[in-house]
Design an enzyme around this catalytic site. Structure first.
Site, mmCIF file in Angstrom:
data_model
loop_
_atom_site.group_PDB
_atom_site.id
_atom_site.type_symbol
_atom_site.label_atom_id
_atom_site.label_comp_id
_atom_site.label_asym_id
_atom_site.label_seq_id
_atom_site.Cartn_x
_atom_site.Cartn_y
_atom_site.Cartn_z
ATOM 1 N N ASP A 99 24.669 30.965 37.795
ATOM 2 C CA ASP A 99 26.012 31.516 37.927
ATOM 3 C C ASP A 99 26.722 30.751 39.047
ATOM 4 O O ASP A 99 26.222 30.692 40.179
ATOM 5 C CB ASP A 99 25.898 33.001 38.279
ATOM 6 N N ASP A 201 31.891 31.787 37.104
ATOM 7 C CA ASP A 201 32.527 33.052 37.463
ATOM 8 C C ASP A 201 34.041 32.898 37.592
ATOM 9 O O ASP A 201 34.519 31.943 38.218
ATOM 10 C CB ASP A 201 31.937 33.501 38.810
ATOM 11 N N GLU A 243 33.962 32.183 32.534
ATOM 12 C CA GLU A 243 34.455 33.556 32.422
ATOM 13 C C GLU A 243 35.968 33.500 32.593
ATOM 14 O O GLU A 243 36.461 33.180 33.668
ATOM 15 C CB GLU A 243 33.835 34.444 33.502
ATOM 16 N N HIS A 324 26.921 42.216 32.592
ATOM 17 C CA HIS A 324 26.660 43.054 33.763
ATOM 18 C C HIS A 324 27.900 43.777 34.283
ATOM 19 O O HIS A 324 27.789 44.571 35.214
ATOM 20 C CB HIS A 324 26.075 42.172 34.870
ATOM 21 N N ASP A 325 29.068 43.484 33.744
ATOM 22 C CA ASP A 325 30.306 44.149 34.173
ATOM 23 C C ASP A 325 30.774 45.194 33.167
ATOM 24 O O ASP A 325 31.776 45.875 33.408
ATOM 25 C CB ASP A 325 31.442 43.120 34.315
HETATM 26 C C1 GLC Z 1 33.093 38.253 37.884
HETATM 27 C C2 GLC Z 1 31.697 38.812 37.857
HETATM 28 C C3 GLC Z 1 31.699 40.132 38.559
HETATM 29 C C4 GLC Z 1 32.135 39.913 39.993
HETATM 30 C C5 GLC Z 1 33.464 39.164 40.061
HETATM 31 C C6 GLC Z 1 33.681 38.609 41.429
HETATM 32 O O1 GLC Z 1 33.988 39.020 37.159
HETATM 33 O O2 GLC Z 1 31.228 38.884 36.549
HETATM 34 O O3 GLC Z 1 30.454 40.767 38.512
HETATM 35 O O4 GLC Z 1 32.255 41.135 40.638
HETATM 36 O O5 GLC Z 1 33.513 38.074 39.188
HETATM 37 O O6 GLC Z 1 32.807 37.549 41.670
#
Ligand code: GLC
Length: 557
Positions: A99, A201, A243, A324-325
């Site tokens: 990540d 991310d 993402e 995970h979110d």
């Molecule tokens: C992304 C991650 C999340 C995190 C955020 C800040 O959305 O998936 O878990 O809290 O970024 O890094």
């Protein structure tokens, strides 16, 4: 046409390290724990693991706040453990991607500590500092994704620093050329160590223009990604997935069209956002806390739109229901009580039949569900806890807030992996950092794998089908039964080979009329979750949550 790449055929499994397997009994998952369980993943057939952050971190946001990009958090193990994981995974034909969290660092990263120490620090410009507004308040009215202002006042220097997430996650200043330079060096260091790519991310935030309040998909975004590609993973044939909550079918090719040399594929969230309601005035992430039921008709239309948008070499889709979110797939899109097993298989079938690279989130392969703790004290996620406090101030009752958390809180996905019916679901011999979902006595890996009708073996079969049949990887996608309110059906076609993939999103029996060219067809049933189907007639009587994949073999008459 699509030029073939290894990651077109990949199936990725996401591990959330703190919740996967605890090998040393401290209540926290770790790298040795992952190594112990690699055979589970090899049996499943996945070919890539995406590890959520494993780096040194104060864990304000469970590792998405990194204080050393080249060190492993001690609770997860050591660099040696990671090297061992890479080697052990490789022996099983599995690659590892990491990540990459570089929109922000932790406020405990030495860069930020130095930056904060003086306005003259060499690292001051690694972050985003602004003078207060005329009234002494924050420079602008931006609200953090995790509640409160995006600006935090620093007494010592009299300036504010910018953070889109928690105040312990200061945003890096990508306008400073030293930042990409440091990030690229770090990425190459990991690539040299044998990692096969990155999940990136909040990638669409890297081009931010803070002063003009353009935070997503800012003007310099694509230039930055392209430069990163050339300087790091591009020449190494890596898998990279961004993402990108803001991506649309129109902008996706900017990221992942092959000739742009940016990234392999994007995570788009349009199908997820369909469940978000109207945000409360001025409240952060409002929509997700006002969630509405999923409309299967809209869901399939959105997914089909994405299939078409990136077909023919215009880009590549990532296919996922959860991470995970997000809430657990079977709780959000299926039925996590009476029809849990069948609806979990239906979701898997419908997802793995599409064009793109499938992502499985840990526990999805056994149909793990959302969790409902009674007390807010049992939750750990910073976003959830901030939501609870802030919406209390907005007048939401405890019951209202808990209902929203049960639906969309991030700890739904983060309760530990349920390996067996023994204490703590076999995850840990200590006290887990987050309580295991009490349903582990019934829902666990051992029980599911022992069940000939289990979800795991269905995933196994789907993954094998994708390995054996190019039509699933490269076949043309056509949506069927476009207006049917609950049945998602589509065709895949490659060199004259035709497959029908169908899933019912209804708990009722449902009748559908197939399009003419599928009527009276003799089929081979490749996979199903109810009973095998052979010859198709004019209508199909579907069981609740029925799903299957059929290959046309000829005329049934
Ligand atoms: C992304 C991650 C999340 C995190 C955020 C800040 O959305 O998936 O878990 O809290 O970024 O890094």
């Amino acid at each position: 046409m699509t030029e073939q790449r290894w990651w077109h055929r990949a199936v990725v499994y996401q591990i959330y390290p703190s919740s996967f397997m605890d090998a040393n009994g401290d209540g926290m998952g770790d790298l040795p724990g992952i190594i112990e369980r690699l055979d589970h993943l090899a049996d499943l057939g996945i070919t890539v693991i995406w590890l959520s952050p494993i780096f040194a971190s104060p864990m304000d946001d469970n590792g998405y706040d990194i204080s050393d990009y080249q060190a492993i958090a001690p609770q997860f193990g050591t660099l040696d453990d990671l090297d061992r994981l890479i080697a052990e995974a490789d022996r099983r034909g599995i690659k590892i991607i990491l990540d990459l969290v570089v929109n922000h660092s932790s406020d405990e990263h030495p860069w930020f500590v130095d930056a904060k120490s003086s306005k003259d620090s060499d690292y001051r410009d690694f972050y985003i500092w602004r003078e207060p507004a005329a009234d002494g308040g924050p420079p602008s009215e931006l609200t953090s994704y995790f509640s409160g202002s995006m600006w935090e006042f620093d007494e010592a220097s009299g300036e504010y620093y910018f953070h889109q997430f928690s105040k312990k996650q200061p945003d890096l200043n990508w306008d400073n050329p030293a930042v990409p330079e440091a990030v690229h060096t770090m990425m190459n260091w990991w690539l040299d160590r044998g990692v096969a790519g990155f999940r990136m991310d909040v990638l669409d935030l890297l081009g931010k223009d803070v002063d003009n309040q353009q935070l997503t998909a800012g003007p310099k975004l694509h230039d930055r990604i392209h430069t990163m590609n050339r300087a790091t993973y591009g020449p190494r044939d890596a898998l990279t997935v961004g993402e990108t909550w803001s991506v649309t079918p129109e902008t996706a090719p900017l990221y992942c069209a092959p000739e742009r040399d940016e990234i392999s594929m994007v995570f788009q969230f349009e199908h997820i956002s369909l469940t978000f309601g109207e945000p409360e005035d001025g409240a952060p992430n409002g929509g997700k806390w006002n969630a509405k039921p999923v409309d299967p008709l809209k869901l399939k239309q959105v997914l089909a739109k994405w299939q078409h948008a990136l077909a023919g070499g215009r880009g590549w889709n990532s296919l996922f229901w959860n991470n995970h979110d997000l809430p657990r797939a079977v709780s959000e899109f299926g039925d996590d009580s009476e029809h849990r097993i069948r609806s979990a298989k239906m979701l898997a079938t419908i997802l793995h039949g599409q064009q793109g690279t499938p992502y499985i989130y840990q526990g999805e392969e056994i149909g793990m569900t959302n969790v409902r703790f009674d007390a807010i004290e049992d939750y750990r996620d910073i976003e959830t806890l901030n939501f609870y406090n802030e919406y209390g101030d907005l007048g939401w009752t405890h019951a209202q807030r808990m209902a929203a958390i049960y639906r969309n809180g991030r700890d739904n996905a983060r309760t530990p992996m349920q390996w067996s019916a023994t204490d703590n679901g076999g995850f840990s011999t200590g006290t887990p950092w987050l309580t295991v979902n009490p349903n582990y006595r019934d829902i666990n890996v051992a029980a599911d794998r022992a069940d000939p009708d289990g979800i795991f073996q269905h995933y196994q079969k789907l993954i094998q089908l994708r390995k054996d049949h190019d039509v699933l990887v490269y076949g043309r996608f056509t949506l069927l039964l476009e207006d049917h309110p609950t049945v998602f059906a589509y065709e895949r076609e490659l060199n004259g080979e035709r497959w029908l993939v169908l899933g019912s999103f209804s708990a009722e029996r449902t009748q559908v009329h197939l399009p003419a060219h599928w009527q009276n067809t003799l089929c081979q049933c490749l996979i199903h979750n109810t009973s095998a189907r052979g010859a198709l007639g004019q209508t199909l009587d579907l069981a609740p949550y029925e799903a299957f994949m059929l290959r046309a073999e000829g005329n049934a008459e």
